[in-house]
Design an enzyme around this catalytic site. Sequence first.
Site, mmCIF file in Angstrom:
data_model
loop_
_atom_site.group_PDB
_atom_site.id
_atom_site.type_symbol
_atom_site.label_atom_id
_atom_site.label_comp_id
_atom_site.label_asym_id
_atom_site.label_seq_id
_atom_site.Cartn_x
_atom_site.Cartn_y
_atom_site.Cartn_z
ATOM 1 N N GLU A 22 0.815 -1.227 0.000
ATOM 2 C CA GLU A 22 0.000 0.000 0.000
ATOM 3 C C GLU A 22 0.843 1.270 0.000
ATOM 4 O OE1 GLU A 22 -4.076 -1.450 2.107
ATOM 5 O OE2 GLU A 22 -2.449 -0.867 3.454
HETATM 6 N N1 IFG Z 1 -4.487 -3.856 4.126
HETATM 7 C C1 IFG Z 1 -3.256 -3.454 4.814
HETATM 8 C C2 IFG Z 1 -3.169 -3.757 6.301
HETATM 9 C C3 IFG Z 1 -4.511 -3.720 7.006
HETATM 10 C C4 IFG Z 1 -5.514 -4.556 6.245
HETATM 11 C C5 IFG Z 1 -6.818 -4.699 7.022
HETATM 12 C C6 IFG Z 1 -2.205 -5.493 3.926
HETATM 13 C C7 IFG Z 1 -0.958 -6.148 3.380
HETATM 14 C C8 IFG Z 1 -5.737 -3.956 4.885
HETATM 15 N N2 IFG Z 1 -2.129 -4.148 4.151
HETATM 16 O O1 IFG Z 1 -3.197 -6.150 4.147
HETATM 17 O O2 IFG Z 1 -2.284 -2.816 6.910
HETATM 18 O O3 IFG Z 1 -4.963 -2.380 7.154
HETATM 19 O O4 IFG Z 1 -7.627 -5.714 6.489
#
Ligand code: IFG
Length: 474
Positions: A287
């Site tokens: 992200e």
């Molecule tokens: N995506 C983010 C996490 C977390 C997650 C919650 C990943 C690799 C959504 N990154 O999953 O930091 O916020 O479901």
Amino acid sequence: MRAQTKQLSDVIPLPASVRPVPAASFTIVSGTAVSAPPSATAVAAHLAAHLAAKWDLPVGEGGAIRLVEDSGLPAEAYRLEITSESVTLTGGTAQGLFWGVQTLLQLGPELPGGVIEDAPRYAYRGAMLDLARHFFTADEVKAHIDLLVQFKINHLHLHLTDDQGWRLEIPGWPLLTEVSGGEGTGVDGTGPGFLTLAEYADVVAYAAERFVTIVPEIDMPGHVNAVQLAYPELTADGQPVSQRTDAEVGYSSLVAGKEETYAFVEDVIKAVCDVTPGPYLHIGGDECHSTPPEDYRTFLARVLPLPGKYGKRAIGWHEIAAADLPETAVVQYWRIEGDAPDVARAAAAGRQVIMAPADRTYLDMKYDPDTRLGLDWAGHVSVRRSYDWDPADRLPGVGEQALLGVEAPLWSETLRSVADLQYLTFPRLPAIAEVAWSPRAARNWESFRTRLAAFGPRWEATGVTFHRSPEIDW
Ligand code: IFG
């Protein structure tokens, strides 16, 4: 209605081979002794103590329960033979014996007769705990490990850093935990603390005694607001950022063009590798919406080789597959789209993949619309949805030979207690553990849901706050 008499196959994960001998059975009573030949003595003492803790069994010579090591078996494999006179547990190594003990503990004390021959499908069978959004103490993590090993989970990935908080003491960078590891640095200002190096070493040792490898994650270049709050010199303009305890993602980034960035990153990676006996260091990489793609590749080009420099294999969330990957790097797939060309390309180039698709394995997803805890961006994940899938079918171009294993991540934005942690973890963790351990052809939802029902009374008896899913006849 559950079968009243226990079958030899009433085990989760389902063993690879089960050959019942209905006429035979062995009842463990206190006084039943556990023994082992000199080759397995050290191993047996630990394992017998494990058994003794449950049934007060003496460890001595010529016991009716015999533990044997046989290096002819794969390391994690075991063979359990139960007759009316004796129990013989043979393990490829101490770890194989330990997994056999978990099976014995699930079957006992009235052991059905027969032979189980068992070995895992995947080497990497993981759970992840997000300590950054809500912190859990070393003792809470150790207690969680005790529950994970019952299902032969052998890796625990600790997400130690994120925008809200930094959860591991780093020599030379005290403000990381002084500023971003203190009281109120969790989501919505909850949760205390961080792990000192001594506490981290304690968790690592406790895990190792139970044949669990700790996989530490330092998430970068994104998810770094906590770093930049502590050390403003690591921002683009050197100006302090404000503390963030909300649950937004994607707004922070280390600066790929600053040398200070790499001095910081290498210090941290070295410090974490120095206290981590396991083979992996997870560098995050997810992200990075505020890192220009070119900068992302520049950053990874300099950082991905660092775990190798300190004797570890790098793991990263699958976005890292956009960069050139070291030979030994592992890509952890986590999204829900139907395909991931970069990951397929990495697999084709020989990189290994850990499967953690959010719509099947993310334990922070709600079970259903009524679930108070958790998120739902990847949809609702029922117990059946976490069981009825196969890692080898998940991504085009990423087949069985590319898979290192499976992981069940639990993000903690909505968690405030161990009870919350357990509610989202159980009963989906056993489902994912069976996906990661049992032969694909042997897996069957109806069989699993029947075997799972037996854990309701056990979890109640041991105070595990599991979700009584209506999918199961508890
Ligand atoms: N995506 C983010 C996490 C977390 C997650 C919650 C990943 C690799 C959504 N990154 O999953 O930091 O916020 O479901």
